[in-house]
Design an enzyme around this catalytic site. Structure first.
Site, PDB file in Angstrom:
ATOM      1  N   LYS A   1       1.111  -1.451   0.226  1.00 11.14           N
ATOM      2  CA  LYS A   1       0.092  -0.050   0.042  1.00 11.14           C
ATOM      3  C   LYS A   1       0.960   1.173   0.249  1.00 11.14           C
ATOM      4  CE  LYS A   1      -4.236  -2.583   2.259  1.00 11.14           C
ATOM      5  NZ  LYS A   1      -4.600  -2.234   3.098  1.00 11.14           N
TER       6      LYS A   1
ATOM      7  N   ARG B   1      -7.483  -8.059  -7.860  1.00 10.26           N
ATOM      8  CA  ARG B   1      -8.296  -9.573  -7.831  1.00 10.26           C
ATOM      9  C   ARG B   1     -10.298  -9.021  -8.212  1.00 10.26           C
ATOM     10  NH1 ARG B   1     -11.286  -8.638  -2.782  1.00 10.26           N
ATOM     11  NH2 ARG B   1      -9.271  -7.737  -1.396  1.00 10.26           N
TER      12      ARG B   1
ATOM     13  N   GLU C   1      -1.431   7.015   8.429  1.00  8.90           N
ATOM     14  CA  GLU C   1      -2.935   7.607   7.941  1.00  8.90           C
ATOM     15  C   GLU C   1      -3.588   8.423   8.705  1.00  8.90           C
ATOM     16  OE1 GLU C   1      -3.455   5.438   4.317  1.00  8.90           O
ATOM     17  OE2 GLU C   1      -5.429   5.598   5.245  1.00  8.90           O
TER      18      GLU C   1
HETATM   19  P1  ADP Z   1     -13.914  -6.876  -0.902  1.00 15.07           P
HETATM   20  O1  ADP Z   1     -12.305  -6.244  -1.443  1.00 15.07           O
HETATM   21  O2  ADP Z   1     -13.528  -7.669  -1.831  1.00 15.07           O
HETATM   22  O3  ADP Z   1     -14.428  -7.150   0.313  1.00 15.07           O
HETATM   23  P2  ADP Z   1     -12.135  -8.557   1.050  1.00 15.07           P
HETATM   24  O4  ADP Z   1     -10.701  -7.388   1.194  1.00 15.07           O
HETATM   25  O5  ADP Z   1     -13.187  -8.560   2.159  1.00 15.07           O
HETATM   26  O6  ADP Z   1     -12.755  -8.204  -0.137  1.00 15.07           O
HETATM   27  O7  ADP Z   1     -11.320  -9.757   1.152  1.00 15.07           O
HETATM   28  C1  ADP Z   1     -11.879 -10.853   0.457  1.00 15.07           C
HETATM   29  C2  ADP Z   1     -11.605 -12.535   0.689  1.00 15.07           C
HETATM   30  O8  ADP Z   1     -10.562 -12.605   0.832  1.00 15.07           O
HETATM   31  C3  ADP Z   1     -11.740 -11.857   2.275  1.00 15.07           C
HETATM   32  O9  ADP Z   1     -12.894 -12.668   2.693  1.00 15.07           O
HETATM   33  C4  ADP Z   1     -10.838 -12.130   3.042  1.00 15.07           C
HETATM   34  O10 ADP Z   1     -10.752 -13.764   3.863  1.00 15.07           O
HETATM   35  C5  ADP Z   1      -9.911 -12.645   2.440  1.00 15.07           C
HETATM   36  N1  ADP Z   1      -8.347 -12.044   2.398  1.00 15.07           N
HETATM   37  C6  ADP Z   1      -8.131 -10.862   1.589  1.00 15.07           C
HETATM   38  N2  ADP Z   1      -7.275 -10.471   2.055  1.00 15.07           N
HETATM   39  C7  ADP Z   1      -6.764 -10.811   3.311  1.00 15.07           C
HETATM   40  C8  ADP Z   1      -5.465 -11.449   3.770  1.00 15.07           C
HETATM   41  N3  ADP Z   1      -4.216 -10.093   3.823  1.00 15.07           N
HETATM   42  N4  ADP Z   1      -5.394 -11.758   4.466  1.00 15.07           N
HETATM   43  C9  ADP Z   1      -6.284 -13.279   4.745  1.00 15.07           C
HETATM   44  N5  ADP Z   1      -7.278 -13.351   3.913  1.00 15.07           N
HETATM   45  C10 ADP Z   1      -7.153 -11.654   3.254  1.00 15.07           C
HETATM   46  P1  ADP Z   2      -7.682  -3.633   3.771  1.00 14.84           P
HETATM   47  O1  ADP Z   2      -6.794  -3.799   2.848  1.00 14.84           O
HETATM   48  O2  ADP Z   2      -7.842  -4.390   4.776  1.00 14.84           O
HETATM   49  O3  ADP Z   2      -9.577  -3.334   2.504  1.00 14.84           O
HETATM   50  P2  ADP Z   2      -8.167  -0.864   3.568  1.00 14.84           P
HETATM   51  O4  ADP Z   2      -7.425   0.046   3.465  1.00 14.84           O
HETATM   52  O5  ADP Z   2      -8.975  -0.798   2.250  1.00 14.84           O
HETATM   53  O6  ADP Z   2      -7.770  -1.882   3.761  1.00 14.84           O
HETATM   54  O7  ADP Z   2      -9.759   0.071   4.197  1.00 14.84           O
HETATM   55  C1  ADP Z   2     -10.820  -0.755   4.480  1.00 14.84           C
HETATM   56  C2  ADP Z   2     -11.611   0.082   5.702  1.00 14.84           C
HETATM   57  O8  ADP Z   2     -10.988   0.694   6.455  1.00 14.84           O
HETATM   58  C3  ADP Z   2     -12.170   1.172   4.738  1.00 14.84           C
HETATM   59  O9  ADP Z   2     -13.499   0.632   4.035  1.00 14.84           O
HETATM   60  C4  ADP Z   2     -12.220   2.212   5.740  1.00 14.84           C
HETATM   61  O10 ADP Z   2     -13.604   1.646   6.214  1.00 14.84           O
HETATM   62  C5  ADP Z   2     -11.559   2.011   6.940  1.00 14.84           C
HETATM   63  N1  ADP Z   2     -10.165   3.281   6.719  1.00 14.84           N
HETATM   64  C6  ADP Z   2      -8.937   2.675   5.952  1.00 14.84           C
HETATM   65  N2  ADP Z   2      -7.998   4.071   6.144  1.00 14.84           N
HETATM   66  C7  ADP Z   2      -8.971   4.715   6.694  1.00 14.84           C
HETATM   67  C8  ADP Z   2      -9.077   5.920   7.273  1.00 14.84           C
HETATM   68  N3  ADP Z   2      -7.495   6.838   6.556  1.00 14.84           N
HETATM   69  N4  ADP Z   2      -9.385   7.209   7.760  1.00 14.84           N
HETATM   70  C9  ADP Z   2     -10.632   6.058   8.005  1.00 14.84           C
HETATM   71  N5  ADP Z   2     -11.121   5.207   8.164  1.00 14.84           N
HETATM   72  C10 ADP Z   2      -9.814   4.195   7.147  1.00 14.84           C
END
Ligand code: ADP
Ligand code: ADP
Ligand code: MG
Length: 500
Positions: free
Chosen positions: A119, A295, A203
C-alpha cells in the site's frame, strides 16, 4: 501473446469457485476444481467438470499450496488458473509460477501486483500520478518515535496500517500519543503474524466517511474502463457487510470524474484484468484513494447487476489477450443493486464464528434476486475457511425496489444449524437512516443498529411465540371439531414453516 483458453483450474473453494465454474460452462471451457479434506462433499467439487484432491484442511496445505496446485493443474492439462479472491489471489509469486509453467494466470501481472500489494508503494505511485490519497506518512515507519512525530503533524486520531494488510486486518486506531505507542507494538506483532512483515505506516483517521470504490477492467492493449461505483460503507471491523450501486451520493459528474481518476490509477501501475480502486469520501465530498484490490472482488455481482456485464467472462477474454469489447461511453448504469454478505457469524455475540452442519436451508428467489452460495441442505460450514456462506443480491429499477426485494428475500432466507448475519440485515433494511442513504463506515455504532436488532429479534420471538400459541389453539379446535388427520398435518406444516 496469450492463446485461447480451453480449460481453467480454479484455485479456490466456496461460492467464488462456483461462480467461476458457471462462467466456464457458459464459455464452453473445461472447469477443473481442487479440494481439501474438508471439502470432499463441497458443491464446487460436484459442479466442476473435473476435481482433484490437493491436501489437508488447513489452507497452507491445500488452497495456499502453490507447488501442489501448479502440479495438479499441469497434470490435469489446465491452460489457465483462476485464483478467485482471498487465498493466492494477491500473491505476486503465483502469476510468475503460472507463467513459468506455461499457464495463464487470470489476473494482473506479478509486477502490478507487487505495487498494489504494497500500500505504501502504491500510494507513492498514485501521488506521482496526481491521484489524491489520504494524508499520512510518506513511507514505512520503523520506530515508534517517528510514528508519534508523523501522527502529531497529521493530527489525532490516526490509523496505524500495515502496508501488506487486507480484509480489514492490520488496521489500528490511536486517539492520542499514549494509545499510539501501545498500538504500535500490537500492530507490528499482528502484522508480522499475518503477513510475515510489520511495515507499518500512519494515516490520518478520516471521520464519518464513506467507502466508495470503482470497478476496473484493463486489457493488455492498454485500454482501461471503469464500471461505475459501489458504496460499501456498512462495515464491521473495517470489513464490508453490505454493498450497493449506485452510491446515494455519487451523481453523474462525480462518477465520471472519480471513474477517470480510477482508470488513471490503474494505468499508473500498468494494471491488467479486473480490479478495484478503493476510495474514502469525506463529508465535504472529497475523495481519497486508499488502495487497489488486484482481484475479482467479493462484491463484483453488484456491478454485474447494474451494468449487465459478466465480469468472469470479461476476465477470461482479457486474460487470453482480447481487447475490452466496449468503450467507456457505451456503458450504462441500470437500476440499483444491493448485496448482503451472509456470514456464518453471530451478530448478537460480536460476530462470533458459527460453524457446523446445515441440516436444511431455504434459498430465496424471485424477481431481481440473485444468490451466490455454496450452501445446500445437508452441507457443512467449515471453521477452516472464510465465514462468507452466501451473497444475497437484489436488483431493482431503483433503490426502493431493490431495498424491498432485499427485505423480502431475507425473510425467505433460512439457514438452519448455524447463526448468520441475516437478522442484522433485516434490521438495516428497515432503518430510516439506511433508507435515506445516510451511510458512513461507523454506521452500525452511530445509529445503534445492534440495539435495534435486539429489539427486532425480541419482537419477532414474541410474534413467533404468539403464532405458536395460536397454532396450538387452532389444532385443539380441529380436534374438537373432529378435523381430518390431513388438515391437522397441514396445520403442523404451517407451524414448522413459520420462521423468525
Ligand atoms: P473485498 O475487498 O472484495 O470486500 P475483502 O477485502 O473482504 O474483499 O477480502 C476478500 C476475502 O479475501 C475476505 O473474505 C478475506 O477472507 C480474504 N482476504 C483478503 N485479504 C486477506 C489477507 N490479507 N489475509 C487473509 N485473508 C484475506
Ligand atoms: P484493507 O486492505 O484491509 O481492505 P483498506 O485500506 O482498504 O484496508 O481499509 C479498509 C477500511 O478501513 C476502509 O473501508 C475504511 O472503513 C477504513 N479505513 C481505512 N483507512 C482509513 C482512514 N484513513 N480513515 C478512516 N477509515 C479508514
Ligand atoms: Mg480495502
Amino acid at each position: 501473446m496469450a492463446g485461447k483458453i480451453t480449460s481453467i483450474l480454479i484455485a479456490n473453494r466456496g461460492e467464488i469457485a462456483l461462480r467461476v465454474i458457471r462462467g466456464c460452462k457458459e464459455l464452453g471451457i473445461k472447469s477443473i476444481a481442487i479440494y481439501s479434506d474438508e471439502d470432499v462433499r463441497a458443491i464446487h467439487v460436484k459442479r466442476a467438470d473435473e476435481a482433484y484432491h490437493i491436501g489437508a484442511a488447513a489452507p497452507a496445505q491445500s488452497y495456499l499450496n502453490m507447488a501442489k496446485i501448479i502440479e495438479t493443474a499441469k497434470a490435469a492439462g489446465a491452460d489457465a488458473i483462476h485464483p478467485g479472491y482471498g487465498f493466492l489471489s494477491e500473491n505476486e509469486n503465483f502469476p510468475e509460477l503460472c507463467d513459468k509453467n506455461g499457464m495463464i494466470f487470470i489476473g494482473p501481472t506479478a509486477k502490478a501486483m507487487e505495487v498494489t500489494g504494497d500500500k505504501i508503494k502504491c500510494k507513492e505511485v498514485m501521488t506521482k500520478a496526481k491521484v489524491p490519497t489520504v494524508p499520512g506518512s510518506d513511507g514505512i515507519i520503523e520506530d515508534v518515535d517517528k510514528a508519534a512525530d508523523v501522527a502529531h503533524k497529521a493530527g489525532y486520531p490516526v490509523l496505524l496500517k500495515s502496508a501488506f494488510g487486507g480484509g480489514g486486518r492490520g488496521i489500528r486506531l490511536a486517539n492520542n500519543e499514549k494509545e499510539l505507542r501501545q498500538e504500535f507494538e500490537m500492530a507490528s506483532a499482528e502484522s508480522r503474524a499475518a503477513f510475515g512483515k510489520a511495515a507499518l505506516y500512519v494515516e490520518k483517521y478520516l471521520q464519518r466517511i464513506r467507502h466508495i470504490e470503482f470497478q476496473l477492467i484493463r486489457d493488455s492493449h492498454g485500454n482501461g474502463r471503469h464500471l461505475f461505483e459501489r458504496e460499501c460503507s456498512i462495515q464491521r471491523r473495517h470489513q464490508k457487510l453490505i454493498e450497493m450501486s449506485p452510491s446515494p451520493v455519487v451523481d453523474q459528474k462525480t462518477r465520471a470524474h472519480i471513474g477517470e481518476i480510477a482508470v488513471r490509477a490503474a494505468a499508473a501501475v500498468d494494471y491488467l484484468n479486473a480490479g478495484t480502486a478503493e476510495f474514502l469520501r469525506d463529508q465535504e465530498g472529497n475523495f481519497y484513494f486508499i488502495e487497489i484490490n488486484s482481484r475479482l472482488q467479493v462484491e463484483h455481482p453488484v456491478t454485474e447487476l447494474v451494468t449487465g456485464l459478466d465480469l468472469v467472462k470479461l476476465q477470461v477474454a482479457v486474460a487470453q489477450g482480447e481487447e475490452i469489447p466496449f468503450k467507456q461511453e457505451d456503458l450504462k448504469m441500470n437500476g440499483c443493486a444491493i448485496e448482503c454478505r451472509i456470514n456464518a457469524e453471530d451478530p448478537f455475540y460480536d460476530f462470533a464464528p458459527s460453524v457446523g452442519p446445515v441440516p436444511t436451508c431455504n434459498i430465496p428467489y424471485g424477481p431481481g434476486i440473485r444468490v451466490d452460495t455454496y450452501l445446500y441442505p445437508g452441507c457443512t460450514v467449515s471453521g477452516y475457511y472464510d465465514s462468507l456462506v452466501a451473497k444475497m443480491l437484489a436488483w431493482g429499477s431503483n433503490f426502493e425496489e431493490a431495498r424491498v426485494r432485499t427485505k423480502n428475500a431475507l425473510d425467505e432466507f433460512s439457514i438452519e444449524g448455524i447463526n448468520t448475519t441475516i437478522p442484522l440485515y433485516k434490521t438495516i433494511m428497515d432503518d430510516p437512516n439506511f433508507i435515506k442513504g445516510e451511510l458512513s463506515t461507523d454506521y452500525l455504532d452511530r445509529f445503534k443498529i445492534f440495539d435495534k436488532m435486539n429489539e427486532d429479534a425480541k419482537a419477532r420471538a414474541k410474534d413467533k411465540a404468539s403464532a405458536a400459541v395460536a397454532a396450538v389453539l387452532m389444532q385443539s379446535e380441529f380436534v374438537k371439531k373432529g378435523a381430518s388427520q390431513d388438515a391437522l398435518a397441514r396445520s403442523k406444516w404451517k407451524m414448522r414453516g413459520s420462521t423468525i
